[in-house]
Design a protein around this motif. Structure first.
Motif, PDB file in Angstrom:
ATOM      1  N   ARG B  89       0.812  -1.189   0.000  1.00  0.00           N
ATOM      2  CA  ARG B  89       0.000   0.000   0.000  1.00  0.00           C
ATOM      3  C   ARG B  89       0.860   1.260   0.000  1.00  0.00           C
ATOM      4  O   ARG B  89       0.603   2.207  -0.706  1.00  0.00           O
ATOM      5  N   GLN B  90       1.904   1.244   0.827  1.00  0.00           N
ATOM      6  CA  GLN B  90       2.752   2.428   0.917  1.00  0.00           C
ATOM      7  C   GLN B  90       3.974   2.322   0.020  1.00  0.00           C
ATOM      8  O   GLN B  90       4.795   3.231  -0.018  1.00  0.00           O
ATOM      9  N   GLN B  91       4.106   1.197  -0.665  1.00  0.00           N
ATOM     10  CA  GLN B  91       5.209   1.017  -1.606  1.00  0.00           C
ATOM     11  C   GLN B  91       6.571   1.178  -0.942  1.00  0.00           C
ATOM     12  O   GLN B  91       7.480   1.779  -1.511  1.00  0.00           O
ATOM     13  N   GLN B  92       6.696   0.678   0.274  1.00  0.00           N
ATOM     14  CA  GLN B  92       7.981   0.758   0.968  1.00  0.00           C
ATOM     15  C   GLN B  92       8.162  -0.484   1.826  1.00  0.00           C
ATOM     16  O   GLN B  92       7.184  -1.048   2.290  1.00  0.00           O
ATOM     17  N   PRO B  93       9.422  -0.868   2.058  1.00  0.00           N
ATOM     18  CA  PRO B  93       9.638  -1.980   2.981  1.00  0.00           C
ATOM     19  C   PRO B  93       9.138  -1.596   4.374  1.00  0.00           C
ATOM     20  O   PRO B  93       9.329  -0.464   4.803  1.00  0.00           O
ATOM     21  N   VAL B  94       8.515  -2.556   5.062  1.00  0.00           N
ATOM     22  CA  VAL B  94       7.951  -2.268   6.374  1.00  0.00           C
ATOM     23  C   VAL B  94       9.036  -1.813   7.355  1.00  0.00           C
ATOM     24  O   VAL B  94       8.840  -0.879   8.129  1.00  0.00           O
ATOM     25  N   ALA B  95      10.200  -2.489   7.279  1.00  0.00           N
ATOM     26  CA  ALA B  95      11.281  -2.127   8.199  1.00  0.00           C
ATOM     27  C   ALA B  95      11.632  -0.647   8.052  1.00  0.00           C
ATOM     28  O   ALA B  95      11.856   0.057   9.038  1.00  0.00           O
ATOM     29  N   GLN B  96      11.631  -0.182   6.794  1.00  0.00           N
ATOM     30  CA  GLN B  96      11.972   1.224   6.559  1.00  0.00           C
ATOM     31  C   GLN B  96      10.890   2.149   7.132  1.00  0.00           C
ATOM     32  O   GLN B  96      11.201   3.149   7.778  1.00  0.00           O
ATOM     33  N   LEU B  97       9.620   1.771   6.916  1.00  0.00           N
ATOM     34  CA  LEU B  97       8.515   2.571   7.453  1.00  0.00           C
ATOM     35  C   LEU B  97       8.642   2.701   8.966  1.00  0.00           C
ATOM     36  O   LEU B  97       8.506   3.786   9.535  1.00  0.00           O
ATOM     37  N   ILE B  98       8.893   1.575   9.615  1.00  0.00           N
ATOM     38  CA  ILE B  98       8.973   1.572  11.074  1.00  0.00           C
ATOM     39  C   ILE B  98      10.206   2.349  11.530  1.00  0.00           C
ATOM     40  O   ILE B  98      10.150   3.150  12.461  1.00  0.00           O
ATOM     41  N   PHE B  99      11.297   2.122  10.835  1.00  0.00           N
ATOM     42  CA  PHE B  99      12.542   2.779  11.211  1.00  0.00           C
ATOM     43  C   PHE B  99      12.415   4.303  11.108  1.00  0.00           C
ATOM     44  O   PHE B  99      12.953   5.038  11.931  1.00  0.00           O
ATOM     45  N   GLU B 100      11.660   4.760  10.092  1.00  0.00           N
ATOM     46  CA  GLU B 100      11.467   6.207   9.933  1.00  0.00           C
ATOM     47  C   GLU B 100      10.613   6.795  11.048  1.00  0.00           C
ATOM     48  O   GLU B 100      10.796   7.932  11.449  1.00  0.00           O
ATOM     49  N   ARG B 101       9.653   6.002  11.519  1.00  0.00           N
ATOM     50  CA  ARG B 101       8.700   6.527  12.487  1.00  0.00           C
ATOM     51  C   ARG B 101       9.137   6.322  13.932  1.00  0.00           C
ATOM     52  O   ARG B 101       8.677   7.010  14.827  1.00  0.00           O
ATOM     53  N   LEU B 102      10.011   5.323  14.153  1.00  0.00           N
ATOM     54  CA  LEU B 102      10.353   4.949  15.522  1.00  0.00           C
ATOM     55  C   LEU B 102      11.000   6.080  16.321  1.00  0.00           C
ATOM     56  O   LEU B 102      10.607   6.319  17.475  1.00  0.00           O
ATOM     57  N   PRO B 103      11.968   6.809  15.750  1.00  0.00           N
ATOM     58  CA  PRO B 103      12.594   7.862  16.555  1.00  0.00           C
ATOM     59  C   PRO B 103      11.586   8.874  17.089  1.00  0.00           C
ATOM     60  O   PRO B 103      11.691   9.292  18.249  1.00  0.00           O
ATOM     61  N   ALA B 104      10.601   9.250  16.265  1.00  0.00           N
ATOM     62  CA  ALA B 104       9.608  10.229  16.708  1.00  0.00           C
ATOM     63  C   ALA B 104       8.851   9.716  17.918  1.00  0.00           C
ATOM     64  O   ALA B 104       8.654  10.430  18.910  1.00  0.00           O
ATOM     65  N   THR B 105       8.445   8.452  17.852  1.00  0.00           N
ATOM     66  CA  THR B 105       7.693   7.879  18.964  1.00  0.00           C
ATOM     67  C   THR B 105       8.555   7.747  20.206  1.00  0.00           C
ATOM     68  O   THR B 105       8.130   8.067  21.322  1.00  0.00           O
ATOM     69  N   LEU B 106       9.799   7.290  20.022  1.00  0.00           N
ATOM     70  CA  LEU B 106      10.683   7.116  21.183  1.00  0.00           C
ATOM     71  C   LEU B 106      10.952   8.463  21.849  1.00  0.00           C
ATOM     72  O   LEU B 106      10.963   8.566  23.077  1.00  0.00           O
ATOM     73  N   LEU B 107      11.129   9.484  21.037  1.00  0.00           N
ATOM     74  CA  LEU B 107      11.364  10.815  21.591  1.00  0.00           C
ATOM     75  C   LEU B 107      10.161  11.270  22.415  1.00  0.00           C
ATOM     76  O   LEU B 107      10.295  11.722  23.554  1.00  0.00           O
ATOM     77  N   LEU B 108       8.976  11.098  21.830  1.00  0.00           N
ATOM     78  CA  LEU B 108       7.762  11.549  22.512  1.00  0.00           C
ATOM     79  C   LEU B 108       7.488  10.737  23.776  1.00  0.00           C
ATOM     80  O   LEU B 108       7.345  11.286  24.875  1.00  0.00           O
ATOM     81  N   THR B 109       7.432   9.408  23.616  1.00  0.00           N
ATOM     82  CA  THR B 109       7.072   8.579  24.767  1.00  0.00           C
ATOM     83  C   THR B 109       8.191   8.569  25.799  1.00  0.00           C
ATOM     84  O   THR B 109       7.932   8.543  26.999  1.00  0.00           O
ATOM     85  N   GLY B 110       9.452   8.624  25.333  1.00  0.00           N
ATOM     86  CA  GLY B 110      10.582   8.645  26.262  1.00  0.00           C
ATOM     87  C   GLY B 110      10.547   9.900  27.127  1.00  0.00           C
ATOM     88  O   GLY B 110      10.698   9.845  28.354  1.00  0.00           O
ATOM     89  N   THR B 111      10.323  11.043  26.476  1.00  0.00           N
ATOM     90  CA  THR B 111      10.254  12.300  27.227  1.00  0.00           C
ATOM     91  C   THR B 111       9.102  12.253  28.228  1.00  0.00           C
ATOM     92  O   THR B 111       9.261  12.609  29.402  1.00  0.00           O
ATOM     93  N   ALA B 112       7.948  11.813  27.728  1.00  0.00           N
ATOM     94  CA  ALA B 112       6.775  11.733  28.606  1.00  0.00           C
ATOM     95  C   ALA B 112       7.047  10.792  29.774  1.00  0.00           C
ATOM     96  O   ALA B 112       6.674  11.059  30.921  1.00  0.00           O
ATOM     97  N   PHE B 113       7.740   9.702  29.496  1.00  0.00           N
ATOM     98  CA  PHE B 113       8.048   8.699  30.510  1.00  0.00           C
ATOM     99  C   PHE B 113       8.937   9.289  31.602  1.00  0.00           C
ATOM    100  O   PHE B 113       8.632   9.204  32.797  1.00  0.00           O
ATOM    101  N   LEU B 114      10.046   9.906  31.189  1.00  0.00           N
ATOM    102  CA  LEU B 114      10.974  10.485  32.168  1.00  0.00           C
ATOM    103  C   LEU B 114      10.277  11.557  32.999  1.00  0.00           C
ATOM    104  O   LEU B 114      10.405  11.600  34.221  1.00  0.00           O
ATOM    105  N   PHE B 115       9.528  12.410  32.298  1.00  0.00           N
ATOM    106  CA  PHE B 115       8.790  13.477  32.969  1.00  0.00           C
ATOM    107  C   PHE B 115       7.815  12.881  33.984  1.00  0.00           C
ATOM    108  O   PHE B 115       7.773  13.288  35.155  1.00  0.00           O
ATOM    109  N   ALA B 116       7.066  11.879  33.572  1.00  0.00           N
ATOM    110  CA  ALA B 116       6.030  11.298  34.436  1.00  0.00           C
ATOM    111  C   ALA B 116       6.653  10.624  35.645  1.00  0.00           C
ATOM    112  O   ALA B 116       6.220  10.830  36.782  1.00  0.00           O
ATOM    113  N   VAL B 117       7.694   9.811  35.405  1.00  0.00           N
ATOM    114  CA  VAL B 117       8.306   9.084  36.521  1.00  0.00           C
ATOM    115  C   VAL B 117       8.934  10.046  37.520  1.00  0.00           C
ATOM    116  O   VAL B 117       8.645  10.001  38.724  1.00  0.00           O
ATOM    117  N   SER B 118       9.773  10.968  37.018  1.00  0.00           N
ATOM    118  CA  SER B 118      10.509  11.819  37.954  1.00  0.00           C
ATOM    119  C   SER B 118       9.566  12.753  38.706  1.00  0.00           C
ATOM    120  O   SER B 118       9.529  12.762  39.935  1.00  0.00           O
TER     121      SER B 118
END
Lengths: 533, 327
Positions: B89-118
């Motif tokens: 559907r997106q004409q791209q390898p899935v690994a590439q799709l995930i790899f492109e999107r993963l940093p954004a999610t890790l940044l968001l959830t990681g920041t939220a996580f550290l903020f929430a825990v501390s």
């Protein structure tokens, strides 16, 4: 040259049709509003297109973005007359069999190669014939395609086909580069990631889930154009976030479904924005209650007529769609060619509905219910759910009990295609001409287990005959007569209950000019769009 | 905890993890197919036009014309070589799709996580030490409010205040498009975009940590060994840190472990409201489009992360509380 000699009255007419566009530019100049170069237009696209190669993908968002990259031979005016794009002029032979297009010269693909007649013939006879179901249905009527020279294309049809020119808009049949696609697997060509067109904008960057950025094509074939430096489409999935982005000026244009109808009134009140409803004339989406004509009560025309009487289409247009769009009056939308304004659907009259149901012997039980059926909701967002809820209320008033069912898009299409529904809501594009976009819903030969065919299962030999005769008639007047008759027949039989001629608001910053000038609205190339100072 | 013991523990858990992940893959594969409709019908639905040839071509392209068990075997075979497949559907390898999107999610959830825990734990501790007083009431009410308010509503409210009224922060996206920023300017730009979504996501979890920490602190503070320490004359600060907090942290770690496992999955709601180009939205769009390969790819990554963080949590337990043994 032979072609020049065959250019006749039609060409002159075509030239005349093109004139209003030039006039607008001249008028603009006269008023001191000459096009100003520069600026980047920020807009929104939703949902994100899967890829940007027209033909391989024809979903709504793809059409909006890719129409800036690719171009068609022609486009259409708001009155659905052909206007030049890549074809500077065209001629139809007297017998209606031969169409000759004279192509623009000096047009280049984004990779620098020359655009020629070969590209046109490849796009039409091979590319779209294989990948594009809508174009295929029309292009199959071509018997022979020739290129007498590099800038002339001639198509000979098997039989006259009066609405032939309507397919040549970029949304119907975009011209793609032969040197990239010929001999390849079109759908899986790696070049699909970097679309190459002739349009005023090139794809610069696409971050999935984030934005699509187009930049001006400096080698564009119209001198001095485009005026914009680029267009950026942000992907914003949440409708409230989209409304905020427009309100705060982060984007200067929204299109299509970006803004929910209930948000439109507040943007109408915002002085720096302009809300337009036109620019959907070629598509003319018409919505209706899709009724499975195979089932018990539902197969009785009287029952369907009672439903039509029970539903207040004005209420739907005003209270649910906030005046965006208008009530339907017949199976052919009013912007579409051969709409007959004298044909009128049954008026809103619940008492009449009750009288009909009484006449059918459907008496109310102790709870006041005469009959029940199910309605599958159209999973396209809030407003469509409200519509189903309104219909349930309205029909309950005349003793019809409606049970709502919900699905997601994939489930809805699957059930519609397999005829596994009692009633549902549906809308389809009419494509400017009843033969192209209306016939498919009603003729017996198109009862198929495929979505957007005659899934209602309606069959009437007389209607079949009229549609067929109109399709094959060479003269517009003859077709008009036949379509008037078909509209009367359909309104009598009421295979579906037509609800609304839909429209989608285009909301843009007032400084943005020339946004809607054709019958395809925001689906044009935007080479003449500019920001006024 | 000896090194051999640790290694044996890790080896045992790895075998279990692989079995769990394979089971998840098979289960997810079958589960998605249970939903009516397939990618071809979605494309037909969104194109508004179709004919039998078109549908058949699409299904062939997606490999949907083969029997289900054959599709599953092909998928498992590809997975063994860590090939996540191709999104037609997106004409791209899935690994590439995930790899492109993963940093954004890790940044968001990681920041939220550290903020929430501390911040969450700090607030919980503060409330527990001032139990019954004004500060405790304020913290408890706030925590309850953030816990009970729908996350998208908090998001919209923050946008209304900080983007629309005050015009301090951008309301959507991850960075300014077309600005061509570099280095520090770019980091600052992303940070500005990050504030609202991370806050929205973080506030909800912050509330949980605060409540958890407070309750757990109060419970431990009542126990005999705390009284003993106090009787021995251990300074109050040390009692709170070494005796109460250390023991009270166990439930917090449990929850942090669960949340950490979800870091990759992201938050569909927050990513949707803020148009954050993360993996949660990728999965959601893939589900609506019946983009099987992409959806399974995201499931796979999420499953791996959950298993991984469970392991880390167990190890962390042993560090914080020596009475807990790894086995």
């Amino acid at each position: 040259m032979i072609t020049e000699a065959t250019l006749d009255r039609r060409t002159l007419l075509a030239g005349a049709a093109a004139a209003p566009v030039l006039m607008t530019a001249a008028e603009a100049l006269a008023q001191g509003r000459e096009p100003r170069r520069g600026g980047i237009l920020n807009s929104i696209i939703t949902p994100e297109p899967p890829l940007l190669v027209l033909g391989v993908n024809n979903q709504g968002p793809t059409l909006i973005v890719a129409s800036k990259i690719y171009q068609g031979l022609l486009t259409v005016s708001p009155k659905l007359e052909p206007e030049p794009v890549l074809a500077r002029s065209w001629a139809r032979s007297e017998d209606g069999l031969t169409y000759t297009f004279s192509l623009e010269r000096g047009v280049k693909w984004h990779d620098g190669r020359d655009f020629t007649a070969e590209d046109v013939i490849f796009s039409i006879m091979k590319f779209h014939m294989e990948v594009n179901p809508r174009a295929r249905a029309i292009l199959q009527r071509i018997d022979k395609a020739e290129a007498p020279d590099a800038h002339t294309v001639r198509f000979t049809l098997k039989a006259p086909f009066e609405p032939f020119l309507l397919i040549f808009d970029v949304t119907g049949c975009a011209i793609v580069p032969k040197h990239i696609y010929d001999g390849t697997d079109y759908r899986n060509n790696p070049a699909n990631a970097t679309p190459i067109g002739t349009g005023p904008f090139r794809l610069a960057e696409w971050q999935r889930g984030n934005f699509i950025r187009l930049v001006r094509n400096d080698a564009y074939w119209k001198p001095g154009q485009p005026y914009l430096d680029g267009i950026t489409w942000r992907i914003v999935p949440d409708s409230q976030s989209r409304a905020l982005a427009l309100q705060t000026g982060q984007v200067q244009m929204t299109t299509s479904n970006d803004i929910e109808p209930f948000d439109v009134p507040r943007f109408q009140a915002q002085p720096n924005l302009e809300v337009r409803q036109d620019g959907w004339e070629l598509f003319a989406p018409l919505s209706w209650i899709e009724i499975n004509n195979r089932l018990d009560n539902l197969k009785d025309p009287r029952f369907r007529r009672a439903i039509a009487h029970a539903v207040d289409r004005n209420f739907i247009a005003q209270r649910l769609w906030f005046g965006v769009g208008k009530p339907a009056t017949s199976p052919i939308a009013s912007a579409t060619r051969f709409h007959d304004p004298s044909v009128q659907m049954p008026a809103f009259n619940p008492r009449e509905a009750i009288a009909i149901l009484d006449g059918m012997g459907l008496r109310p039980n102790a709870q006041g219910i005469r009959a029940s059926f199910k309605m599958m909701q159209l999973p396209y967002g809030e407003v469509w759910n409200r519509l189903s809820e309104y219909l349930r209320q309205a029909l309950r008033q005349v003793g019809l009990e409606v049970t709502l069912e919900s699905t997601d898009v994939a489930g809805w299409v699957r059930r519609l295609a397999n005829w596994e529904f009692e009633t549902t809501i549906n809308f389809v594009y009419q494509w400017g001409d009843p033969t192209l976009g209306v016939e498919r819903t009603y003729v017996t030969s198109n009862i198929q287990k495929v979505a957007f065919t005659n899934t209602a299962g309606y069959s009437n030999p007389e209607v079949d005959r009229l549609f067929e005769a109109a399709r094959n008639a060479a003269q517009a007047e003859e077709r008009r007569r036949l379509f008037s008759e078909v509209q009367k027949k359909l309104v009598e039989d009421m295979p579906l209950v037509w609800l609304m001629e839909l429209s989608f608001p285009t909301i843009h910053d007032r400084r943005l000019r020339n946004v809607i000038t054709t019958g395809t609205g925001v689906h044009k190339s935007f080479d003449d769009v500019f920001f006024a100072a | 905890m000896g090194a051999t013991k640790l290694l044996r523990f890790l080896a045992g858990r790895s075998v279990k993890a692989v079995v769990v992940i394979i089971a998840i893959i098979v289960f997810q594969f079958l589960l998605i197919r249970l939903a009516p409709g397939d990618p071809a019908s979605v494309i037909a639905g969104q194109s508004g036009a179709a004919d039998p040839l078109f549908m058949q071509q699409l299904r062939e392209q997606f490999g949907l014309d083969r029997p289900l068990h054959e599709q599953l075997l092909i998928y498992l075979r590809d997975m063994l070589s860590l090939d996540l497949g191709f999104s037609h559907r997106q004409q791209q390898p899935v690994a590439q799709l995930i790899f492109e999107r993963l940093p954004a999610t890790l940044l968001l959830t990681g920041t939220a996580f550290l903020f929430a825990v501390s911040v969450g734990v700090a607030l919980g501790v503060m409330a527990a030490r001032r139990v019954g007083r004004a500060a405790d009431s304020v913290i408890t009410v706030l925590a309850l409010t953030f816990y009970a308010t729908p996350i998208f509503w908090v998001g919209l409210l923050l946008v209304l205040v900080f983007s629309v009224w005050l015009e301090w922060l951008p309301s959507f996206g991850m960075h300014t498009v077309g600005a061509e920023l570099g280095g520090l300017a770019r980091a600052l730009d992303v940070a500005k975009h990050l504030v609202l979504p991370a806050l929205t996501l973080g506030l909800f979890f912050l509330a949980i940590y605060a409540r958890l920490a407070r309750a757990s602190m109060l419970e431990v503070a009542d126990q005999d060994f705390v009284r003993t320490a106090r009787a021995k004359g251990v300074p109050e600060g040390r009692i709170v840190r070494a005796h109460i907090l250390r023991n009270a942290l166990l439930p917090v770690i449990t929850f942090a472990g669960i949340q950490a496992g979800q870091l990759v999955g992201g938050s569909i709601l927050v990513e949707t409201v803020f148009a954050w180009p993360g993996i949660g939205r990728l999965a959601f769009d893939a589900l609506l489009a019946r983009d099987y390969a992409t959806l399974l790819g995201v499931f796979f990554c999420t499953a791996v992360m959950v298993v991984l963080f469970n392991l880390v949590t167990d190890l962390l337990y042993a560090v914080v509380d020596p009475r807990v043994e790894v086995a």
